[in-house]
Write an enzyme that holds these catalytic residues in place. Sequence first.
Site, short mmCIF file in Angstrom:
data_model
loop_
_atom_site.label_atom_id
_atom_site.label_comp_id
_atom_site.label_asym_id
_atom_site.label_seq_id
_atom_site.Cartn_x
_atom_site.Cartn_y
_atom_site.Cartn_z
N HIS A 9 23.65 11.72 -1.57
CA HIS A 9 25.01 12.27 -1.56
C HIS A 9 25.94 11.44 -0.70
O HIS A 9 25.52 10.56 0.06
CB HIS A 9 24.99 13.73 -1.08
N CYS A 52 17.75 13.06 3.74
CA CYS A 52 18.33 12.62 2.47
C CYS A 52 18.78 11.17 2.54
O CYS A 52 18.74 10.53 3.57
CB CYS A 52 19.52 13.50 2.09
#
Length: 448
Positions: free
Chosen positions: A251, A267
């Site tokens: 992201h 992440c």
Amino acid sequence: MKNIIMLSNYKNIIQISLWGIFLISFVFTGCRDRNTKNQPAGKEVSKMKEQAENTDFTLAFLNALFYEEDFESSLKSQLQLSQRQIADLKVAASTAVEKLSEEDEPSSKSFKESINQATTQIVKILGNQKAAQFFHFITARYNDGENTLPIEPNHIPEDTRIIVNAPAFRMDVFQQGKLVKTYSIAIGYPEFPLPTGVRKATNIIFNPTWTPPDEPWVKGKVSPGEKVPAGSKLNPLGPIKIPIGMPSLIHGGKDVSKLGAFASHGCVGLTDGQVQDFTKFLSLVAGNPISAEAIANYEKKDTKTETVKLKQPVLVELRYETIVAQDGGLHIFRDVYERGTNTIENATRVLDKYNIKLEKLSEQERTSLMKGLEDMNQDARGNKIAGVDNPESSSTGDSAKERAADKESRKDKGQVTKKVVGQKEIVVRIAALKGKGYPLPVDINSGK
């Protein structure tokens, strides 16, 4: 990557085949910790802890799992854990992270210490047999078993896939075996490491919402459990998120200064500009290209969350390779997650792939290789990683006494490790590797 302590790491956490080996052995070596009669021998315990160090399971991971809606109910229905056992697991997990923050003062706790702490706590709470069942449950729940990491080092895919190598802070897009794009990335803090394994990207989500967990790092900016809308300045996900085998994500939302550093709870972090560019390439290799204009149009409606399904799922391979052959040299990266990978054995495996024998290297090449392994055998804070013994090393490393003194000198304030102290990479030039190895970066997007 503040979105995802509760979810984002933790399908892959959990790429833990070694946990299966590790905790199956508990079943056959004794009963609960309080029963000393059938306790496994000290040597066996040491071996099991050594195996555990090759995994990523910490109490912080466990804390994140409890944010999944059906995790607790599954523990009851599938493992028949009692309410008391579940409550004890929650307390142990939340206690482990309640002091973590994202200030500049680094944690003084070793990543290996965190893994050992989790090992001890899980077995103490559940007993050996239930602990073994627990980790089998975790493996089955989060690892579909369909795809596994390549056995050979520095593997170059022949298909279409995304490859992320955490210690290199690098993400590559391959299309039918050809590298078409490279990105500099941010990765998970050592306390919340980017997992390993092969996942899938199936959807692109524009203008995602974010539901913050009840964790200290939220710091009162938003209320835990209260959905933060798309487009809000308090939403750390940026304009786009790509689930990679939910609940892990790639992201946006990161500042360019975070690239090549730690900036997430497990992440892959990109700047907003990078994630827009990555979306274009991901959709292209998936067979349904989304133009830059279309991406911009989605983001004009920044309060409306929209999902685009990829025509073909794209594999996302999460690696942890600290020794990479690349056109004329071995690139040796810092062992930022403290896995003990910068060894002569691993370097030999990489050289063997290209039919280069260690003993055939020149004296200068061999000396440089040994020094490079020694210098990069450090965690993110610059501490030597214990238990890694490279023969012929030019340095004896820190003594146990020196390491203990260093640890004692630092205040354990519980903060996450935000920076890599010192040099991140050393290149050892080896003539026989010229023109060989993993591809050089292509059209690299450094976020600037």
